[in-house]
Write a protein that holds these residues in place. Structure first.
Motif, mmCIF file in Angstrom:
data_model
loop_
_atom_site.group_PDB
_atom_site.id
_atom_site.type_symbol
_atom_site.label_atom_id
_atom_site.label_comp_id
_atom_site.label_asym_id
_atom_site.label_seq_id
_atom_site.Cartn_x
_atom_site.Cartn_y
_atom_site.Cartn_z
ATOM 1 N N GLY B 205 0.769 -1.252 0.000
ATOM 2 C CA GLY B 205 0.000 0.000 0.000
ATOM 3 C C GLY B 205 0.793 1.290 0.000
ATOM 4 N N HIS B 206 1.705 1.448 -0.949
ATOM 5 C CA HIS B 206 2.366 2.758 -1.106
ATOM 6 C C HIS B 206 1.725 3.482 -2.277
ATOM 7 C CE1 HIS B 206 5.296 2.799 2.026
ATOM 8 N NE2 HIS B 206 5.690 1.588 1.732
ATOM 9 N N GLN B 207 0.510 3.995 -2.015
ATOM 10 C CA GLN B 207 -0.280 4.582 -3.092
ATOM 11 C C GLN B 207 0.369 5.831 -3.688
ATOM 12 O OE1 GLN B 207 -1.176 4.550 0.091
ATOM 13 N NE2 GLN B 207 -1.538 6.663 0.693
ATOM 14 N N ASN B 208 1.249 6.497 -2.924
ATOM 15 C CA ASN B 208 1.827 7.739 -3.464
ATOM 16 C C ASN B 208 2.758 7.484 -4.643
ATOM 17 O OD1 ASN B 208 3.364 6.588 -1.375
ATOM 18 N ND2 ASN B 208 4.621 8.426 -1.214
ATOM 19 N N ARG B 209 3.106 6.220 -4.904
ATOM 20 C CA ARG B 209 3.829 5.905 -6.143
ATOM 21 C C ARG B 209 3.061 6.407 -7.370
ATOM 22 N NH1 ARG B 209 7.459 0.774 -6.913
ATOM 23 N NH2 ARG B 209 8.703 0.891 -5.029
ATOM 24 N N VAL B 476 -7.689 12.788 -8.791
ATOM 25 C CA VAL B 476 -7.993 11.364 -8.607
ATOM 26 C C VAL B 476 -7.298 10.870 -7.341
ATOM 27 C CG1 VAL B 476 -7.924 9.082 -9.657
ATOM 28 C CG2 VAL B 476 -8.020 11.092 -11.112
ATOM 29 N N SER B 477 -8.022 10.015 -6.593
ATOM 30 C CA SER B 477 -7.461 9.419 -5.385
ATOM 31 C C SER B 477 -6.309 8.489 -5.753
ATOM 32 C CB SER B 477 -8.575 8.658 -4.657
ATOM 33 O OG SER B 477 -8.046 7.549 -3.985
ATOM 34 N N THR B 478 -5.145 8.682 -5.138
ATOM 35 C CA THR B 478 -4.016 7.794 -5.438
ATOM 36 C C THR B 478 -4.292 6.383 -4.917
ATOM 37 O OG1 THR B 478 -2.900 8.721 -3.492
ATOM 38 C CG2 THR B 478 -2.159 9.484 -5.633
ATOM 39 N N SER B 479 -5.085 6.266 -3.840
ATOM 40 C CA SER B 479 -5.434 4.930 -3.335
ATOM 41 C C SER B 479 -6.273 4.184 -4.371
ATOM 42 C CB SER B 479 -6.212 5.029 -2.023
ATOM 43 O OG SER B 479 -5.369 5.497 -1.009
ATOM 44 N N TYR B 480 -7.219 4.905 -5.012
ATOM 45 C CA TYR B 480 -8.008 4.276 -6.077
ATOM 46 C C TYR B 480 -7.075 3.757 -7.169
ATOM 47 C CZ TYR B 480 -10.495 3.907 -10.473
ATOM 48 O OH TYR B 480 -10.948 3.448 -11.679
ATOM 49 N N LEU B 481 -6.135 4.594 -7.599
ATOM 50 C CA LEU B 481 -5.234 4.196 -8.696
ATOM 51 C C LEU B 481 -4.390 2.989 -8.299
ATOM 52 C CD1 LEU B 481 -4.062 7.738 -9.852
ATOM 53 C CD2 LEU B 481 -5.571 6.182 -11.106
ATOM 54 N N HIS B 482 -3.993 2.964 -7.009
ATOM 55 C CA HIS B 482 -3.152 1.862 -6.539
ATOM 56 C C HIS B 482 -3.964 0.561 -6.478
ATOM 57 C CE1 HIS B 482 0.821 0.992 -5.232
ATOM 58 N NE2 HIS B 482 0.482 0.554 -4.031
ATOM 59 N N LEU B 483 -5.202 0.676 -5.981
ATOM 60 C CA LEU B 483 -6.083 -0.496 -5.941
ATOM 61 C C LEU B 483 -6.401 -0.969 -7.357
ATOM 62 C CD1 LEU B 483 -8.302 0.828 -3.071
ATOM 63 C CD2 LEU B 483 -7.248 -1.440 -3.024
ATOM 64 N N LYS B 484 -6.638 -0.017 -8.258
ATOM 65 C CA LYS B 484 -6.948 -0.370 -9.644
ATOM 66 C C LYS B 484 -5.772 -1.098 -10.287
ATOM 67 C CE LYS B 484 -8.589 1.475 -14.045
ATOM 68 N NZ LYS B 484 -7.551 0.919 -14.910
ATOM 69 N N ASN B 485 -4.559 -0.609 -10.011
ATOM 70 C CA ASN B 485 -3.367 -1.257 -10.546
ATOM 71 C C ASN B 485 -3.299 -2.713 -10.074
ATOM 72 O OD1 ASN B 485 -0.281 -1.957 -9.935
ATOM 73 N ND2 ASN B 485 -0.348 -0.612 -11.727
ATOM 74 N N TRP B 486 -3.656 -2.925 -8.806
ATOM 75 C CA TRP B 486 -3.665 -4.297 -8.237
ATOM 76 C C TRP B 486 -4.726 -5.159 -8.916
ATOM 77 C CZ3 TRP B 486 -7.243 -5.731 -3.822
ATOM 78 C CH2 TRP B 486 -6.974 -7.006 -3.317
ATOM 79 N N ILE B 487 -5.955 -4.622 -9.004
ATOM 80 C CA ILE B 487 -7.064 -5.381 -9.612
ATOM 81 C C ILE B 487 -6.769 -5.671 -11.093
ATOM 82 C CG2 ILE B 487 -9.530 -5.261 -10.218
ATOM 83 C CD1 ILE B 487 -9.115 -5.725 -7.248
ATOM 84 N N ASP B 488 -6.214 -4.690 -11.809
ATOM 85 C CA ASP B 488 -5.857 -4.897 -13.226
ATOM 86 C C ASP B 488 -4.859 -6.049 -13.362
ATOM 87 O OD1 ASP B 488 -7.491 -2.872 -14.018
ATOM 88 O OD2 ASP B 488 -5.897 -1.411 -14.404
ATOM 89 N N HIS B 489 -3.887 -6.099 -12.445
ATOM 90 C CA HIS B 489 -2.893 -7.180 -12.499
ATOM 91 C C HIS B 489 -3.522 -8.534 -12.164
ATOM 92 C CE1 HIS B 489 0.109 -3.985 -12.772
ATOM 93 N NE2 HIS B 489 0.974 -4.911 -13.136
ATOM 94 N N MET B 498 2.520 -2.307 -9.290
ATOM 95 C CA MET B 498 3.226 -1.034 -9.060
ATOM 96 C C MET B 498 4.176 -1.138 -7.861
ATOM 97 S SD MET B 498 3.461 2.179 -9.967
ATOM 98 C CE MET B 498 2.181 3.344 -10.384
ATOM 99 N N CYS B 499 3.734 -1.795 -6.758
ATOM 100 C CA CYS B 499 4.619 -1.995 -5.609
ATOM 101 C C CYS B 499 4.530 -3.480 -5.248
ATOM 102 C CB CYS B 499 4.205 -1.091 -4.449
ATOM 103 S SG CYS B 499 5.452 -0.979 -3.146
ATOM 104 N N ASN B 500 5.301 -4.296 -5.976
ATOM 105 C CA ASN B 500 5.136 -5.753 -5.921
ATOM 106 C C ASN B 500 5.878 -6.367 -4.730
ATOM 107 O OD1 ASN B 500 7.853 -6.017 -6.597
ATOM 108 N ND2 ASN B 500 7.430 -6.180 -8.791
ATOM 109 N N ILE B 501 5.916 -7.691 -4.678
ATOM 110 C CA ILE B 501 6.485 -8.372 -3.508
ATOM 111 C C ILE B 501 7.982 -8.050 -3.346
ATOM 112 C CG2 ILE B 501 6.755 -10.537 -4.830
ATOM 113 C CD1 ILE B 501 6.123 -10.217 -1.023
ATOM 114 N N ASP B 502 8.708 -7.868 -4.447
ATOM 115 C CA ASP B 502 10.131 -7.522 -4.309
ATOM 116 C C ASP B 502 10.302 -6.099 -3.780
ATOM 117 O OD1 ASP B 502 11.293 -9.971 -5.198
ATOM 118 O OD2 ASP B 502 10.629 -9.459 -7.230
ATOM 119 N N ASP B 503 9.476 -5.176 -4.292
ATOM 120 C CA ASP B 503 9.499 -3.802 -3.750
ATOM 121 C C ASP B 503 9.140 -3.837 -2.267
ATOM 122 O OD1 ASP B 503 9.942 -2.596 -6.326
ATOM 123 O OD2 ASP B 503 7.824 -2.905 -6.764
#
Lengths: 164, 551
Positions: B205-209, B476-489, B498-503
């Motif tokens: 959950g580093h949505q500010n990415r 746009v909410s950065t949390s929304y974008l971060h969650l969307k990136n997760w759901i898209d994957h 965007m912030c995967n297990i290695d990150d």
């Protein structure tokens, strides 16, 4: 139209230098308005909200309330950017000079009141320091000159409305 | 003839000033070409081969699978942050106002079908927010055993991040987990191993990415505009009770005139993987103040800085960390109520006649409120300095100091040529650029209501890109974008989020190196080859005793 004819006669008696200076003032103020408006239209995402929110002074609350409503901000954005642009073009062309002088005066009064350089008011950071009189007030006075000497009837498209 | 002549003269006078418009157009054209050429000249000075940072590619991920199938999600931990994530997913009780920053965005097509929390009002909120579709599970183990979820959002206190994430991965559920990814170094290894083995899609959950300022920042670094970056400064300054994690204790905690006791909450389960202690609402509702449940400034706020620095610079785990600090300001806090027994907001002025709440003991935190760390990457000839105060609100900036220029990411992106720069020497001499004015400046567009956020901590989080960013001129909410990136994957069955297990592994190890250094009073080294932690001058490789109870 009689009024225009009378003005045309009075202004027609001015010396060439007097006419030239008055028309130059109109064109220069118009140029300034046109560029200010143009920049706001083309800058992606430009919004008046930041300016409205930063407004200090006795009328601050009115401007802050405007900034609260996204609907109001969008309206102000459109009125500001297109208003300044159209006023600029009209002043340069000398078209509807008195009407657009009134509109220009309205904008300048709003700018002045939103950031008044009055004693005791912490005004927004700008390019100079002022005491009661600032550039907005100087330009407002210039626009008042244009209102009482509407030179569109000498050199400008307002001449079309003058019936000899 | 004479009449025609008069008309022509009239027309000439009427159009006398029209050529000025032409002059205006010519001036405009020449100004714009000049500005464009100046910008291109600055961007052309790049000396570096572009595209060396793989994180740049991650930023424009486009889903290929359709979003037609509904994904069932569960929430474990639906307190402050959990609720905020649910709102970003589109779930909120009907009487709540529409969440901001979702207008005009694609629906994620999710169904909230499972909730687990230790505090009853949070459970009630989630069930309501789901529209009645969420089933309640008393433990997370039960939730993974019995529910029909595909994916889970984990927003518990830090001491449950790893246990819940490991259980989720073992059950084959995709994971969105809040930062800090784990509470200890050992857990970071475990989570990485289990998640990779299970092949589930994890987003930390580093949505500010998602803040679009980093596109510009990474372009500046990618083009080598700063020269050799030897030092990066970053910070956290906050000066409010809530910013210092002294949250309000909710009304539903119980009748505040009565003496202390767990009400509406499962204290036993809360302590199940840490030290057994008598009930203290401070330790439940203000858990970030204690090492038993939280990860201190390093896990909570330093990670926001170090994670994006890692993304922008592609650094990995530092070779060494040295930290120090202490509880220097928020030593004690007495939770007050009015004489009538009404709870008081910790950040509001205290009214006359206020008295201590009998249900809340005096808060004495054990995590520092002033904290500093020096990290070093000798292979990159770089040090990163972080320091924080929770009793001062001064803005200092995330500043990248290079041999040719400095980049400041405090509220946008500003790049200043260094006064002693060799590369920019000619331009500095000619006055084309000035050392005290940015040669490149990028700002998130202010306006459209963003300034209406007035709370100090909220302003701080906005400036840092923690709440909102801009897409196509829209907030746009950065949390929304971060969650969307997760759901898209998840839909694309791709684990490189965007912030995967290695990150996440790097984030956790980096944060814990600082915590361990502080608690053990020594420099901590990362042995990259053998992937282990070493403590200078100490034989033991054990975790600090303050954290030893975990597991």
């Amino acid at each position: 139209m009689n009024n225009d004819n009378a003005l045309s006669r009075i202004l027609g008696k001015f010396s060439g230098a007097q006419k030239f200076i008055l028309v130059s003032l109109r064109v220069i103020v118009g140029w300034h308005f046109l560029y200010e408006g143009y920049v706001k239209i083309v800058s992606e995402g430009w919004s008046s909200a930041g300016y409205l929110n930063a407004a200090p002074g006795p009328f601050a609350e009115i401007f802050h309330n405007m900034a609260e409503s996204p609907w109001m901000v969008s309206a102000v954005d459109i009125i500001m950017s297109w208003g300044l642009t159209l006023i600029g073009i009209a002043l340069i062309l000398g078209l509807f000079t008195r009407l657009v002088s009134v509109a220009a005066a309205f904008f300048l009064i709003m700018f002045y009141l939103s950031n008044p350089p009055w004693i005791g008011v912490q005004f927004m950071a700008g390019e100079g320091s002022y005491m009661i009189v600032n550039k907005n007030l100087v330009e407002l006075t210039a626009v008042m000159v244009l209102l009482v000497f509407p030179t569109g009837v000498i050199w400008g498209f307002d001449r079309i409305f003058v019936k000899e | 003839m004479a009449g025609n002549g008069m008309k022509r003269r009239d027309f000439l006078k009427a159009a006398a000033t029209t050529p000025v418009l032409g002059a205006f157009g010519v001036a405009l054209y020449s100004k714009e070409s000049h500005d464009k050429a100046a910008r291109e000249e600055i961007l052309r000075i790049s000396k570096k081969v572009s595209g060396t940072n793989p994180n740049i590619l991650k930023r424009n991920y486009k889903r290929s699978a359709p979003a037609s199938d509904t994904i069932n999600i569960g929430i474990v931990g639906c307190g402050g942050r959990g609720k905020s994530l649910m709102r970003s997913c589109g779930f909120h009780p009907p009487e709540d106002p529409q969440p901001r920053g979702l207008e005009g965005q694609e629906s994620l097509n999710l169904k909230l079908t499972a909730v687990c929390d230790l505090f009853q009002p949070n459970i009630d909120w989630a069930v309501k927010a789901s529209g009645g579709t969420a089933k309640v599970y008393r433990t997370y183990q039960e939730l993974f055993d019995k529910s029909d979820i595909d994916a889970v959002v984990i927003a518990t206190s830090d001491h449950y991040h790893a246990p819940v994430a490991v259980a989720a991965a073992r059950a084959g559920k995709h994971i969105y987990v809040e930062k800090c990814m784990t509470k200890t170094i050992e857990e970071a290894f475990e989570v990485r191993e289990v998640v990779k083995k299970a092949g589930v899609v994890l987003q930390l959950g580093h949505q500010n990415r998602n803040s679009n300022r980093y596109d510009s920042a990474m372009e500046v670094i990618d083009k080598g505009m700063l020269g050799h970056v030897s030092l990066i400064q970053c910070y956290t300054n906050r000066n409010s009770r809530s910013g210092a994690w002294v949250y309000d204790i909710p009304k539903e905690h119980g009748p505040i005139s009565a003496s202390s006791g767990p009400r509406n909450l499962d204290w036993k389960q809360y302590l199940a993987n840490t030290v057994e202690r008598p009930y203290d609402p401070n330790r439940f509702f203000r858990w970030r103040c204690f090492w038993d449940y939280g990860t201190g400034l390093s896990g909570d706020l330093l990670t926001h800085e170090l994670d994006v620095i890692n993304m922008v610079m592609n650094l990995g785990i530092p070779a060494t960390a040295v930290a120090s600090g202490g509880v220097y300001h928020h030593k004690e806090y007495v939770t007050l109520m009015t004489a009538e027994g009404e709870p008081l907001d910790s950040d509001e002025p205290v009214p006359e006649g206020a008295i201590p709440r009998p249900d809340v003991p005096v808060l004495r935190r054990d995590v520092p409120d002033v904290f500093q760390v020096v990290y070093e990457w000798p292979d990159r000839d770089l040090a990163v300095v972080y320091n924080a105060s929770l009793s001062n609100n001064w803005r200092r900036g995330q500043i990248y100091m290079g041999s040719e220029a400095t980049m400041d990411l405090t509220s946008g992106v500003d790049v200043f040529a260094d006064a002693q720069s060799k590369r920019y020497a000619d331009w500095l001499k000619s006055g084309k650029i000035r050392p005290d004015e940015p040669m490149i400046s990028y700002r998130n567009v202010a306006g459209k209501g963003i300034e209406a956020i007035t709370a100090a901590t909220a302003q701080w989080t906005v400036a840092k890109g923690l709440l909102y960013t801009f897409r196509d001129g829209r907030m746009v909410s950065t949390s929304y974008l971060h969650l969307k990136n997760w759901i898209d994957h998840i839909r694309d069955n791709n684990t490189d989020t965007m912030c995967n297990i290695d990150d996440g592994f790097q984030e956790a190890i980096t944060a814990h190196m600082a915590t361990y250094s502080y608690l053990k009073g020594t420099r901590v080294r990362w042995d990259a080859e053998n992937e282990r932690i070493l403590f200078d001058g100490q034989e033991s490789e054990e975790a600090p005793k303050e954290l030893a109870a975990i597991g």
